[in-house]
Design an enzyme around this catalytic site. Structure first.
Site, mmCIF file in Angstrom:
data_model
loop_
_atom_site.group_PDB
_atom_site.id
_atom_site.type_symbol
_atom_site.label_atom_id
_atom_site.label_comp_id
_atom_site.label_asym_id
_atom_site.label_seq_id
_atom_site.Cartn_x
_atom_site.Cartn_y
_atom_site.Cartn_z
ATOM 1 C CE LYS B 76 38.781 45.709 37.246
ATOM 2 N NZ LYS B 76 39.051 45.160 38.585
ATOM 3 C CB SER B 171 41.770 42.321 38.124
ATOM 4 O OG SER B 171 40.772 42.861 38.930
ATOM 5 C CB SER B 195 41.201 43.862 41.982
ATOM 6 O OG SER B 195 41.253 42.460 41.901
#
EC number: 6.3.5.7
Lengths: 134, 526
Positions: B76, B171, B195
């Site tokens: 990420k 997210s 997330s």
């Protein structure tokens, strides 16, 4: 102050102006004064009436916590509070990478990060021209 | 080969059935084909190929580094990667190239993993849709699956094929999509309020949030220091356990990592659940929960019971305040953590040089989106002297009550809690954006954020497809630092439910050889 400067700049750019006065309805918690204060502390501007409304909603949401009885309850800072925080011994094991770090900055002079003058309070800028480009 | 588990591929690499370079090329090709998903911000093609080359040399000599050697992974984009742009999907860090690797990234690289790229996210990991980053939203691969499309044909009304694509959740949506679409075998996400687990549930993959303190946060650009954890996304529980074994452990650079020794582990199979006690928190049965998720949750509970486990209803009395408490603590810590972005040492810097305050303020306005700015302002409100006691400290007290709720439940003999992960299956983007980010986060994090406040391990495991052909996952929550036990239960469950593989046939047309794994000689696992 900051919020007024925002309005001037926003008007200059032709965007919808944002007023810092509390002439909006709203819960009354978020006054013009509070807006200015928060913007100054955060160094971030609301930018629009919607943002103020969102803050009001956020506060109203947070107010729900009042219903919880927390008498005699200690605040919890970390879930690892029962453990000792690790402290390593005070020996230099890495570093000397000034050049690498300086590369990430937009404005450096020799080994210094260059900052604009710090002793100018924001309010005096209202009368000045929008910012000159270097 | 891309559909195999991590350990199967690792075995195949050792046996020379495929080389790291071949694997790398196939993943890169798939990344190119699935570019429209917008899962990747940066594809580190050269780096990955070079790593593949080195891995290949090691395999030829018989000196592989371990289970992750030669395995494509994604990270990420809020983890620092040396020499590779790290943006947090924000203008504030666009163009920022960290001079170091996050500890978890370093660990993956030290094991020989191939870094395929940095994945997309909500700006600064704030959001539950992966829709609010500067590089645009991430599309859920299931939007293009045969399973979903067939159901849509049955139900509708001719529509533009792509206009109603679904969100991935957030997210860590980019990471979830990357894993779901087979472009890598594992991806790192971050989990502050759910997330990692939220997008895992929406994308039909496994999303693990380890215990707070087990995995180093050094190099993870922080949101909420007391809740952030690196998360792991994989296609099966075994793979998540493999990756966790590599990432877990004390890091001298992160003093919030515990010092207890941690060893990599394989998950011994759980065959007998009769000694297990599963807790079902009754407060998690909310009116907003979709009937489909509710029914799957029931089904799962019954499944455990029918196999001999003890399944009991438990209470987490402060559940309804949990999201409020999280909101206050999160915005407060965010306000503090975002203060470092002033344009001086790294990141975006505006052109205004009249004064430091002006420079900081304009830089931050240009660098941050509305969501980030909104949270900073809210957080600073709660931290004002006149509000500190009533909001911030109050929330810290409520946090203790919430953490204690879990302690009490686990002390009463419950081994693992079983809850939904999300309120419903993934929704279309057009639907999702009808409400603002803060409202959505408050709704979507409801089952996941209490876990972050208590620092417990939790994992979302895909269970079944909804009536629309979309994945629904359920969450297991374990005791602190009992991640291995948690994963054993999750693995048992995964085996029972046999969640279907996503059918992305149309995308695979050119890589059809990739899925002909039936034709390969059977791989022996050592």
């Amino acid at each position: 102050m900051w919020a007024r400067a925002v309005r001037l700049r926003a008007a200059a750019r032709g965007r919808r102006g944002f007023t810092s006065k509390a002439d909006s309805q709203g819960s009354g918690r978020v006054t013009g004064e509070l807006i200015q204060h928060l913007e100054r502390l955060s160094l971030v501007d609301f930018g629009s009436q919607e943002a103020v409304a969102r803050l009001e909603k956020a506060i109203a949401f947070a107010d729900r916590l009042r219903a919880v009885n927390t008498d005699g309850v200690e605040p919890m800072e970390s879930v690892l509070e029962d453990r000792c925080l690790y402290l390593r011994s005070d020996n230099v094991v890495e570093g000397s990478c000034a050049e690498e770090l300086l590369q990430n900055s937009h404005r450096v002079v020799e080994e210094y990060f260059v900052a604009p003058p710090g002793n100018i309070s924001w309010s005096k800028l209202d009368e000045k021209q929008p910012f000159s480009h270097h | 080969m891309l559909g195999r588990t991590l350990r199967e591929v690792s075995a195949a690499l050792k046996q020379g059935q495929v080389t790291p370079t071949e694997l790398c090329q196939r993943c890169l090709s798939l990344i190119r084909k699935t570019k429209f998903l917008n899962a990747y911000i940066t594809v580190s093609e050269e780096v990955a190929l070079k790593q593949a080359e080195e891995s290949e040399k090691r395999y030829k000599k018989g000196h592989s580094l371990g289970d992750l050697d030669g395995i494509p992974v994604a990270v990420k984009d809020n983890f620092s990667t040396s020499g590779i742009e790290t943006t947090c999907a924000s203008n504030m860090l666009k163009g920022y190239v960290p001079p170091y690797n996050a500890t978890v990234v370093q660990k993956l690289l030290d094991q020989g993993a191939l870094l395929m790229g940095k994945t997309n996210l909500d700006e600064f990991a704030m959001g539950s849709g992966s829709t609010d980053g500067i590089f645009g939203p991430v599309k859920n691969p299931w939007s293009y699956s045969k399973q979903y499309r067939e159901k849509r044909k049955q139900n509708s009304h001719s529509e533009n094929e792509d206009s109603n694509w679904l969100i991935t959740g957030g997210s860590s949506g980019g990471s979830a999509a990357a894993v779901s679409a087979f472009t890598c075998f594992a991806a790192l996400g971050s989990d502050t309020g759910g997330s990692t687990r939220n997008p895992a549930a929406h994308c039909g993959v496994v999303g693990l949030k380890p215990s707070y303190g087990l995995v180093s946060r050094h190099g993870l650009i922080p949101l909420v220091n007391s809740m952030d954890v690196p998360g792991i996304l994989t296609r099966c529980v075994d793979d998540a356990a493999t990756v966790l074994g590599i990432l877990a452990g004390h890091d001298p650079k992160d003093s919030t990592t515990i010092q207890d020794p941690v060893k990599p582990f394989t998950l011994p199979s759980l065959t007998d659940v009769s000694k297990l006690c599963i807790g079902i928190p009754k407060e998690y049965l909310t009116p907003e929960l979709s009937s489909e998720v509710q029914s799957l949750w029931s089904k799962a509970a019954n499944l455990f019971e029918s196999e001999g486990a003890k399944v009991i209803e438990v209470s987490l009395p402060h559940t309804s305040y949990s999201i409020v408490c999280y909101h206050v603590l999160c915005t407060s810590e965010v306000a503090s953590n975002m203060a470092r972005f002033d344009g001086l040492e790294y990141g975006h810097r505006c052109d205004n040089d009249v004064s430091t305050e002006a420079m900081y303020a304009v830089t931050r306005r240009e660098g941050f989106n509305d969501v980030v700015r909104g949270r900073i302002l809210s957080g600073n409100f709660f931290l004002l002297r006149e509000n500190y006691e009533n909001y911030f400290v109050k929330a810290q007290k409520v946090r203790r009550l919430i953490a204690n709720d879990f302690v009490n439940v686990f002390n009463s003999g419950v081994d693992v809690l079983l809850t939904p992960t999300t309120l419903s299956e993934a929704v279309p983007y057009t639907e999702f954006i009808k409400e603002d980010n803060r409202t959505r986060s408050a709704q979507d994090d409801i089952f996941t954020q209490a876990v972050n406040m208590a620092g417990l391990p939790a994992v979302s495991v895909p269970m079944a497809l909804s009536s629309q052909g979309l994945p629904i996952g359920l969450q297991f929550i374990g005791r602190a630092f009992c991640d291995q036990q948690l994963l054993r239960v999750a693995k048992w469950f995964e085996k029972q439910v046999q969640f279907p593989v996503i059918q992305l046939q149309e995308l695979m047309d050119d890589c059809s050889s990739v899925f002909e794994n039936e034709k390969l000689a059977s791989v022996s696992l050592k």
